[in-house]
Design a protein around this motif. Sequence first.
Motif, PDB file in Angstrom:
ATOM      1  N   ASN A 116       0.659  -1.092  -0.037  1.00 43.75           N
ATOM      2  CA  ASN A 116       0.121   0.118   0.045  1.00 43.75           C
ATOM      3  C   ASN A 116       0.656   1.450   0.084  1.00 43.75           C
ATOM      4  OD1 ASN A 116      -2.674  -0.773  -0.230  1.00 43.75           O
ATOM      5  ND2 ASN A 116      -2.914  -1.028   2.117  1.00 43.75           N
ATOM      6  N   CYS A 117       2.487   1.057  -0.252  1.00 45.22           N
ATOM      7  CA  CYS A 117       3.029   2.099  -0.217  1.00 45.22           C
ATOM      8  C   CYS A 117       3.027   3.197  -1.403  1.00 45.22           C
ATOM      9  CB  CYS A 117       4.484   1.760  -0.460  1.00 45.22           C
ATOM     10  SG  CYS A 117       4.920   0.798  -1.599  1.00 45.22           S
ATOM     11  N   GLN A 118       3.627   4.391  -1.525  1.00 45.46           N
ATOM     12  CA  GLN A 118       3.686   5.380  -2.437  1.00 45.46           C
ATOM     13  C   GLN A 118       4.485   4.766  -3.516  1.00 45.46           C
ATOM     14  OE1 GLN A 118       6.438   8.417  -2.257  1.00 45.46           O
ATOM     15  NE2 GLN A 118       7.030   7.955  -0.135  1.00 45.46           N
ATOM     16  N   ALA A 119       4.267   5.353  -4.612  1.00 44.31           N
ATOM     17  CA  ALA A 119       5.238   5.053  -5.988  1.00 44.31           C
ATOM     18  C   ALA A 119       6.743   5.259  -5.531  1.00 44.31           C
ATOM     19  CB  ALA A 119       4.484   5.787  -7.117  1.00 44.31           C
ATOM     20  N   GLY A 120       7.364   4.395  -5.900  1.00 46.40           N
ATOM     21  CA  GLY A 120       8.721   4.554  -5.938  1.00 46.40           C
ATOM     22  C   GLY A 120       9.321   3.773  -4.772  1.00 46.40           C
ATOM     23  N   TYR A 121       8.503   3.548  -3.664  1.00 48.27           N
ATOM     24  CA  TYR A 121       9.006   2.940  -2.405  1.00 48.27           C
ATOM     25  C   TYR A 121       9.317   1.450  -2.772  1.00 48.27           C
ATOM     26  CZ  TYR A 121       8.616   1.701   2.603  1.00 48.27           C
ATOM     27  OH  TYR A 121       8.637   1.342   3.780  1.00 48.27           O
ATOM     28  N   ILE A 122       8.858   0.753  -3.437  1.00 49.55           N
ATOM     29  CA  ILE A 122       9.174  -0.566  -3.645  1.00 49.55           C
ATOM     30  C   ILE A 122      10.553  -0.588  -4.356  1.00 49.55           C
ATOM     31  CG2 ILE A 122       8.570  -2.817  -4.749  1.00 49.55           C
ATOM     32  CD1 ILE A 122       5.722  -2.273  -4.306  1.00 49.55           C
ATOM     33  N   GLU A 123      10.575   0.235  -5.291  1.00 45.73           N
ATOM     34  CA  GLU A 123      11.840   0.431  -6.151  1.00 45.73           C
ATOM     35  C   GLU A 123      13.229   0.717  -5.387  1.00 45.73           C
ATOM     36  OE1 GLU A 123       8.387   1.101  -9.215  1.00 45.73           O
ATOM     37  OE2 GLU A 123       9.004   1.478  -7.154  1.00 45.73           O
ATOM     38  N   VAL A 124      13.141   1.454  -4.275  1.00 44.27           N
ATOM     39  CA  VAL A 124      13.973   1.934  -3.331  1.00 44.27           C
ATOM     40  C   VAL A 124      14.382   0.642  -2.565  1.00 44.27           C
ATOM     41  CG1 VAL A 124      14.598   2.898  -1.140  1.00 44.27           C
ATOM     42  CG2 VAL A 124      13.201   4.241  -2.902  1.00 44.27           C
ATOM     43  N   PHE A 125      13.272  -0.100  -1.962  1.00 37.91           N
ATOM     44  CA  PHE A 125      13.617  -1.545  -1.254  1.00 37.91           C
ATOM     45  C   PHE A 125      14.446  -2.430  -2.464  1.00 37.91           C
ATOM     46  CE2 PHE A 125      12.148  -5.881  -1.169  1.00 37.91           C
ATOM     47  CZ  PHE A 125      12.697  -6.206   0.170  1.00 37.91           C
ATOM     48  N   LEU A 126      13.955  -2.666  -3.592  1.00 38.09           N
ATOM     49  CA  LEU A 126      14.557  -3.493  -4.417  1.00 38.09           C
ATOM     50  C   LEU A 126      15.884  -3.034  -4.958  1.00 38.09           C
ATOM     51  CD1 LEU A 126      11.738  -4.119  -6.731  1.00 38.09           C
ATOM     52  CD2 LEU A 126      12.510  -5.547  -5.083  1.00 38.09           C
ATOM     53  N   GLY A 127      16.222  -1.625  -4.959  1.00 44.48           N
ATOM     54  CA  GLY A 127      17.619  -1.271  -5.368  1.00 44.48           C
ATOM     55  C   GLY A 127      18.449  -1.201  -4.279  1.00 44.48           C
ATOM     56  N   LYS A 128      18.032  -0.465  -3.032  1.00 44.32           N
ATOM     57  CA  LYS A 128      19.002  -0.065  -2.132  1.00 44.32           C
ATOM     58  C   LYS A 128      19.484  -1.479  -1.375  1.00 44.32           C
ATOM     59  CE  LYS A 128      21.156   2.051   1.235  1.00 44.32           C
ATOM     60  NZ  LYS A 128      22.638   2.626   1.232  1.00 44.32           N
ATOM     61  N   GLN A 129      18.408  -2.321  -1.399  1.00 43.70           N
ATOM     62  CA  GLN A 129      18.926  -3.451  -0.509  1.00 43.70           C
ATOM     63  C   GLN A 129      19.126  -4.644  -1.214  1.00 43.70           C
ATOM     64  OE1 GLN A 129      17.482  -1.399   2.805  1.00 43.70           O
ATOM     65  NE2 GLN A 129      18.475  -3.320   2.785  1.00 43.70           N
ATOM     66  N   GLY A 130      19.336  -4.562  -2.609  1.00 41.42           N
ATOM     67  CA  GLY A 130      19.785  -5.635  -3.350  1.00 41.42           C
ATOM     68  C   GLY A 130      18.967  -6.735  -3.623  1.00 41.42           C
ATOM     69  N   MET A 131      17.396  -6.480  -3.542  1.00 40.27           N
ATOM     70  CA  MET A 131      16.422  -7.401  -3.542  1.00 40.27           C
ATOM     71  C   MET A 131      15.855  -7.681  -5.183  1.00 40.27           C
ATOM     72  SD  MET A 131      15.929  -8.568  -0.622  1.00 40.27           S
ATOM     73  CE  MET A 131      17.445  -8.748  -0.072  1.00 40.27           C
ATOM     74  N   ASP A 132      16.340  -6.943  -5.922  1.00 39.88           N
ATOM     75  CA  ASP A 132      15.794  -7.012  -7.292  1.00 39.88           C
ATOM     76  C   ASP A 132      16.056  -8.244  -7.845  1.00 39.88           C
ATOM     77  OD1 ASP A 132      18.473  -6.111  -7.385  1.00 39.88           O
ATOM     78  OD2 ASP A 132      18.173  -5.080  -9.024  1.00 39.88           O
ATOM     79  N   GLN A 133      17.018  -8.786  -7.555  1.00 47.89           N
ATOM     80  CA  GLN A 133      17.333 -10.109  -8.085  1.00 47.89           C
ATOM     81  C   GLN A 133      16.129 -11.258  -7.731  1.00 47.89           C
ATOM     82  OE1 GLN A 133      20.667 -12.242  -6.043  1.00 47.89           O
ATOM     83  NE2 GLN A 133      20.632 -10.307  -4.823  1.00 47.89           N
ATOM     84  N   TYR A 134      15.642 -10.961  -6.637  1.00 49.66           N
ATOM     85  CA  TYR A 134      14.449 -12.094  -6.420  1.00 49.66           C
ATOM     86  C   TYR A 134      13.041 -11.918  -6.859  1.00 49.66           C
ATOM     87  CZ  TYR A 134      18.087 -12.693  -2.968  1.00 49.66           C
ATOM     88  OH  TYR A 134      19.417 -13.176  -2.488  1.00 49.66           O
ATOM     89  N   PHE A 135      12.804 -10.809  -7.109  1.00 50.66           N
ATOM     90  CA  PHE A 135      11.288 -10.431  -7.491  1.00 50.66           C
ATOM     91  C   PHE A 135      11.084 -10.252  -8.923  1.00 50.66           C
ATOM     92  CE2 PHE A 135      12.050  -9.630  -2.895  1.00 50.66           C
ATOM     93  CZ  PHE A 135      10.967 -10.243  -2.597  1.00 50.66           C
ATOM     94  N   GLU A 136      10.150 -10.897  -9.379  1.00 50.49           N
ATOM     95  CA  GLU A 136       9.607 -10.827 -10.889  1.00 50.49           C
ATOM     96  C   GLU A 136       8.952  -9.449 -11.253  1.00 50.49           C
ATOM     97  OE1 GLU A 136       7.334 -13.723 -14.268  1.00 50.49           O
ATOM     98  OE2 GLU A 136       8.037 -14.452 -12.464  1.00 50.49           O
ATOM     99  N   GLY A 137       8.078  -9.191 -10.052  1.00 48.77           N
ATOM    100  CA  GLY A 137       7.267  -7.492 -10.353  1.00 48.77           C
ATOM    101  C   GLY A 137       6.652  -7.295  -9.021  1.00 48.77           C
ATOM    102  N   HIS A 138       6.080  -6.105  -9.305  1.00 48.99           N
ATOM    103  CA  HIS A 138       5.235  -5.586  -8.281  1.00 48.99           C
ATOM    104  C   HIS A 138       4.443  -4.634  -8.511  1.00 48.99           C
ATOM    105  CE1 HIS A 138       7.566  -1.800  -8.914  1.00 48.99           C
ATOM    106  NE2 HIS A 138       8.873  -2.710  -9.167  1.00 48.99           N
ATOM    107  N   GLN A 139       3.476  -4.326  -7.408  1.00 48.56           N
ATOM    108  CA  GLN A 139       2.506  -3.366  -7.689  1.00 48.56           C
ATOM    109  C   GLN A 139       2.318  -2.505  -6.346  1.00 48.56           C
ATOM    110  OE1 GLN A 139       1.129  -0.862  -9.263  1.00 48.56           O
ATOM    111  NE2 GLN A 139      -0.003  -2.402 -10.896  1.00 48.56           N
ATOM    112  N   CYS A 140       1.848  -1.421  -6.381  1.00 49.10           N
ATOM    113  CA  CYS A 140       1.491  -0.510  -5.186  1.00 49.10           C
ATOM    114  C   CYS A 140       0.339   0.452  -5.325  1.00 49.10           C
ATOM    115  CB  CYS A 140       2.687   0.022  -4.739  1.00 49.10           C
ATOM    116  SG  CYS A 140       3.393   1.648  -5.670  1.00 49.10           S
ATOM    117  N   TYR A 141       0.006   0.798  -4.050  1.00 46.66           N
ATOM    118  CA  TYR A 141      -1.029   1.961  -4.103  1.00 46.66           C
ATOM    119  C   TYR A 141      -0.809   3.013  -4.839  1.00 46.66           C
ATOM    120  CZ  TYR A 141      -4.582   5.482  -2.297  1.00 46.66           C
ATOM    121  OH  TYR A 141      -5.282   6.370  -1.917  1.00 46.66           O
TER     122      TYR A 141
END
Length: 212
Positions: A116-141
């Motif tokens: 339910n986060c703002q746009a760009g928040y998941i992208e920060v999690f994926l990029g900053k924390q090196g998590m993008d290698q695990y997730f195929e896609g995402h969607q947010c509020y």
Amino acid sequence: MISTTPFDSIIFDLDGTLWDSTANVVVAWQRAKEQVDYIRRDITRDDVRSITGLAYDVIFETLFPYLDDDKRNEFKGICAKHELDVLYKLGGDLYPELASTLTYLQQKYRLFIVSNCQAGYIEVFLGKQGMDQYFEGHQCYGTKGQPKFRNILDVVSDYSLQNPVYIGDTNGDRDSAAKAGVPFIFASYGFGKDVTGGIATIDQVADLKNIL
């Protein structure tokens, strides 16, 4: 293992399920508070924890009911900017054994995030924390302004998922999964309390390796 038709995918909530960013969100919102003269008191970690999981608009309606719409929207925008800036620099606290658990799960399931986060928040999690290698896609509020259950349905449709399961930490997560017709696993280590009705409960992220 959960006795059911094998899942083909896992959709995760973010806050309270994959990481805890509340300490640095407080830093960001306090910086926002310093830019205006109409917020009555300091923002605390308990404040942020109390609204985690709510839609981004609802968060500010809940915490600042005394503001008119113009001031609330202004402050929300200032907070959103500082939040992304601070989290991009400082990140959040990943829950223990997250990377190793995702590595295990990725061998068997397709992985996604709906928050339910703002746009760009998941992208920060994926990029900053090196998590993008695990997730195929995402969607947010913040992308479409629609409720979480519709975002879950969008991910199911967009990626042709046949039998997903949703993992989250609040009653709102459970209800959203139910509305989307998706089984729910409760992450008890997160922010929610007294959450019932899921097909399983995990007390730490690594428990997923035992039940999935």
